[in-house]
Design an enzyme around this catalytic site. Structure first.
Site, PDB file in Angstrom:
ATOM      1  CE  LYS A  54      38.796  13.648  -0.002  1.00  0.00           C
ATOM      2  NZ  LYS A  54      37.939  14.613   0.352  1.00  0.00           N
ATOM      3  CG  HIS A  93      39.263  20.183  16.224  1.00  0.00           C
ATOM      4  ND1 HIS A  93      39.841  20.967  17.467  1.00  0.00           N
ATOM      5  CD2 HIS A  93      39.797  19.105  15.882  1.00  0.00           C
ATOM      6  CE1 HIS A  93      41.026  20.484  17.313  1.00  0.00           C
ATOM      7  NE2 HIS A  93      41.037  19.266  16.790  1.00  0.00           N
TER       8      HIS A  93
END
Ligand SMILES: CC(C)(COP(=O)(O)OP(=O)(O)OC[C@H]1O[C@@H](n2cnc3c(N)ncnc32)[C@H](O)[C@@H]1OP(=O)(O)O)[C@@H](O)C(=O)NCCC(=O)NCCS
Length: 106
Positions: A54, A93
């Site tokens: 991206k 995470h």
């Protein structure tokens, strides 16, 4: 300057040994095999690679995932090595989700 972000669902990566072999660099694969929580590690690396695409403004398929190498620096911080260049990345995470952000200075 450009940034990219990606979030992934960690359980999707459980037991995905073949995927790991396909998308991880040699260095990452060695770490993967030593990690008790393999799906969390794989999910974080996948998110980092997608965030990198991206930030690079590239689509999936244009850059080989296994050539995007997330390397730990001496202090434990990760960075991305690709095609002789180094890029900033941050991975996190929690629970079922892993997220990564990549910054590219242009
Ligand atoms: C980095 C740190 C903030 C992680 O926070 P956390 O909430 O437990 O975990 P998160 O899920 O948000 O982040 C984990 C990711 O951070 C990255 N990371 C590890 N060490 C890092 C550091 N020093 N700085 C930035 N990112 C780091 C890793 O990519 C890791 O994911 P991975 O194991 O899949 O590669 C925490 O470990 C910390 O404060 N470290 C400071 C340095 C330190 O304590 N070193 C150990 C000295 S003995």
């Amino acid at each position: 300057m450009s940034i990219g972000i990606d979030i992934v669902y960690i359980p999707r990566f459980a037991g995905k040994e073949k995927l790991a072999t396909r998308i991880l660099s040699k260095n990452e694969l060695e770490i993967y095999h030593m990690r008790p929580n393999k799906e969390e590690f794989l999910a974080g690396r996948f998110a980092a690679k997608e965030a990198f695409l991206k930030a690079m403004k590239e689509g999936i398929g244009r850059v080989a995932f296994h050539k995007i190498d997330v390397v730990y620096k001496k202090d434990g911080r990760p960075e991305i090595h690709h095609d002789g260049n180094v890029y900033a990345v941050s991975i996190s995470h929690d629970g079922d989700y892993a997220v990564a952000v990549v910054q590219i200075k242009e």
